[in-house]
Design an enzyme around this catalytic site. Sequence first.
Site, PDB file in Angstrom:
ATOM      1  N   HIS A 143      10.429  -9.314  -7.898  1.00  0.00           N
ATOM      2  CA  HIS A 143       9.715  -8.977  -9.129  1.00  0.00           C
ATOM      3  C   HIS A 143       8.842  -7.732  -8.974  1.00  0.00           C
ATOM      4  O   HIS A 143       8.419  -7.152  -9.969  1.00  0.00           O
ATOM      5  CB  HIS A 143       8.879 -10.171  -9.619  1.00  0.00           C
ATOM      6  CG  HIS A 143       7.649 -10.452  -8.826  1.00  0.00           C
ATOM      7  ND1 HIS A 143       7.574 -11.460  -7.892  1.00  0.00           N
ATOM      8  CD2 HIS A 143       6.415  -9.880  -8.828  1.00  0.00           C
ATOM      9  CE1 HIS A 143       6.362 -11.502  -7.372  1.00  0.00           C
ATOM     10  NE2 HIS A 143       5.641 -10.550  -7.916  1.00  0.00           N
ATOM     11  N   ASP A 173      13.546 -14.457  -5.330  1.00  0.00           N
ATOM     12  CA  ASP A 173      12.492 -13.448  -5.448  1.00  0.00           C
ATOM     13  C   ASP A 173      12.333 -12.622  -4.176  1.00  0.00           C
ATOM     14  O   ASP A 173      11.228 -12.272  -3.772  1.00  0.00           O
ATOM     15  CB  ASP A 173      11.153 -14.094  -5.820  1.00  0.00           C
ATOM     16  CG  ASP A 173      10.210 -13.094  -6.489  1.00  0.00           C
ATOM     17  OD1 ASP A 173      10.675 -12.010  -6.883  1.00  0.00           O
ATOM     18  OD2 ASP A 173       9.008 -13.403  -6.598  1.00  0.00           O
ATOM     19  N   SER A 250       1.782  -9.722  -3.747  1.00  0.00           N
ATOM     20  CA  SER A 250       3.193 -10.089  -3.813  1.00  0.00           C
ATOM     21  C   SER A 250       4.026  -9.247  -2.861  1.00  0.00           C
ATOM     22  O   SER A 250       3.969  -8.018  -2.888  1.00  0.00           O
ATOM     23  CB  SER A 250       3.714  -9.910  -5.241  1.00  0.00           C
ATOM     24  OG  SER A 250       3.158 -10.855  -6.111  1.00  0.00           O
TER      25      SER A 250
END
Length: 408
Positions: A143, A173, A250
């Site tokens: 993402h 992901d 992230s």
Amino acid sequence: MSHCDRTLSRSRSAMPRRHRWRQLMTGAMLALASTGAVVAAQPTPARASLEAPILLSQGTGRLLTGQGTNFIADAVERVGPAVVRIDAARTVVRQTPNIFNDPFFREFFGDFGMAGPPSTRVERGTGSGFIISGSGTILTNAHVVQGADQVIVTLRDGREFRGEVVGEDPVTDVAVIRVEATGLPTVSLGNSETLRPGEWAIAIGNPLGLDNTVTAGIISATGRSSAQIRVPDKRVNFIQTDAAINPGNSGGPLLNERGEVIGMNTAIIGGAQGLGFAIPIETARQIADELIAKGYAEHPYLGLQMRTLTPELRNILNSDRRSNIRVQASQGVVVLGILPNSPATRAGIRPGDVIQQLGGRAVTTAEAVQQIVQESTIGQPMPVVVNRGGQSVTVNISPASLHAQTQR
């Protein structure tokens, strides 16, 4: 001096020296215990032991020798240079609504208020990543780079590189980026399959634009399903940690106390504190190998919309007059919908079927079905036992490629 004071004075002076020495020693021992230090017995002089104690890290069996040793700082010094900031930019096109092109609309309104050609805007985001090979291979979250037109990778020493997205896998992901460079610092990969709750966890990343931020905590739990952390479209058994993770973390690494990467930080639950989640490094490494080899990762799928059957769900389904689903089984995984042209459709699975066995294994939760499917072989038939209207029915189902399905 009063009679009472004189009596107390004589009592103190008459106290045996041995008793007073015992009190002093007891006080000294309590002061040492309050520090929480555990001193290992060594055949060395007492003076040397006090000057350079050998401490045993609780729960790990790792010795911290000498004063001032900080295993978190040591781990960060080793791994920090291989943690990068990733700035991604993507162009978003805004299409003109179809109503403006309708002849009826144009007849009455002409060009008044008509929108021009499709407008575009650039969205920018920042994440983290870590270098796994000196030739420029970097792992991050899918993402972070999804749909990116431009990717800039910045090292801790200030060097910048233009990154190329080798592949991304939305199902787990995980994404792989490559930069043109040699001799880059790299991380060491650990083992996420032997993790235990309570072990140390160290996170490094760029939360909220604050580069090279370090936080520490523990492994809170392992094997958290995607449904439990509110991302049901993912196929990952996540590591839970209370090390602070924020937007921008992230794709960054989660380390153990030895500075080895055990996970990739990926998610938080909004409105909560101390609830961060990471993809186990074993999963990330497997997906990365596939992305490097062929640009995508292969995932089997059946095409089922399903939920774990509970007494509450059974009552809701059976009492809903608008639904044709009626369930008689007391446990299993109830099928609520089926995707068109999917393996489930071809196998004859119906809404309302309650899956009780898949591939010869009993199942009671939707997560168990998902795990068995993920471990299955594409094109290899599996027996499925379902409860249909109170009767046991067995059919064969052959998982298909999710990647092939999404490319249609």
